[in-house]
Scaffold this active site. Structure first.
Site, PDB file in Angstrom:
ATOM      1  N   PHE A  83       9.801  56.593  33.496  1.00 60.31           N
ATOM      2  CA  PHE A  83      10.245  55.303  33.579  1.00 60.31           C
ATOM      3  C   PHE A  83      11.135  54.806  32.802  1.00 60.31           C
ATOM      4  CE2 PHE A  83       7.772  53.300  30.554  1.00 60.31           C
ATOM      5  CZ  PHE A  83       6.861  54.299  30.187  1.00 60.31           C
ATOM      6  N   PHE A  85      11.543  52.584  29.611  1.00 59.17           N
ATOM      7  CA  PHE A  85      12.163  53.831  28.849  1.00 59.17           C
ATOM      8  C   PHE A  85      11.036  54.572  28.373  1.00 59.17           C
ATOM      9  CE2 PHE A  85      14.991  50.320  29.150  1.00 59.17           C
ATOM     10  CZ  PHE A  85      16.351  50.782  29.970  1.00 59.17           C
TER      11      PHE A  85
HETATM   12 CU1  CUA Z   1      15.773  57.436  31.231  1.00 54.56          CU
HETATM   13 CU2  CUA Z   1      17.960  57.956  30.254  1.00 54.56          CU
END
Ligand code: CUA
Length: 165
Positions: A83, A85
């Site tokens: 996802f 981050f």
């Molecule tokens: Cu997740 Cu680049």
């Protein structure tokens, strides 16, 4: 030799070579097919296409409780969310020497799932499950890298796999 006879000989000669070329062509195709079937040359074959609703990844199904489950005597499946981050679970803990089937999906945008020091490198698309099998032969920590630009935090998107003895 009269001209007619010469012509016949040439024709037979040509037919011979034509048959030989066709036979070689067949042999080469058969060899390529054999190689494809029996060897993967280090390339991980893509799994069958498996779909999932990206809006429900976090709330239902196996990805809602990302983790590693045992599926056989020495086999495990790791359900992973990629996802913005990061990755879940983090770290992903797996035993050394076991066949790990990673199933990865995204609830948002396209990410990458590349594992340093291995040949694991798959794209993770929302709506699809990326499947990759791997057996870690060495215990230790392996970094997961997102190699698909996914937004402002892309360069800080990492995960970790911990391979235990
Ligand atoms: Cu997740 Cu680049």
């Amino acid at each position: 030799m009269d001209e007619h006879r010469v012509h016949k000989v040439v024709l037979a000669y040509e037919r011979g070579w034509l048959a030989f070329s066709l036979a070689m062509l067949f042999v080469f195709i058969a060899l390529i097919a054999y190689t494809l079937v029996t060897h993967t040359a280090g390339v991980i074959p893509a799994g069958a296409l498996e779909r999932v609703d990206p809006a429900k990844v976090r709330v239902e199904g196996p990805f809602a409780q990302p983790g590693v489950i045992q599926t056989g005597p020495n086999q495990y499946t790791a359900y992973v969310q990629a996802f913005t981050f990061g990755y879940l679970p983090n770290p992903i803990e797996v035993p050394k020497g076991a066949e790990i089937t990673f199933k990865i999906t995204s609830p948002d945008v396209i990410h990458g799932f590349q594992v340093e020091g291995t040949n694991i490198n798959v794209e993770v698309l929302p709506g699809e499950v990326s499947t990759v099998k791997y057996t870690f032969k060495k215990a230790g920590e392996y970094r997961i890298i997102c190699n698909q630009y996914c937004g402002i935090g892309h360069q800080n998107m990492f995960g970790k796999i911990v391979v235990k003895e």
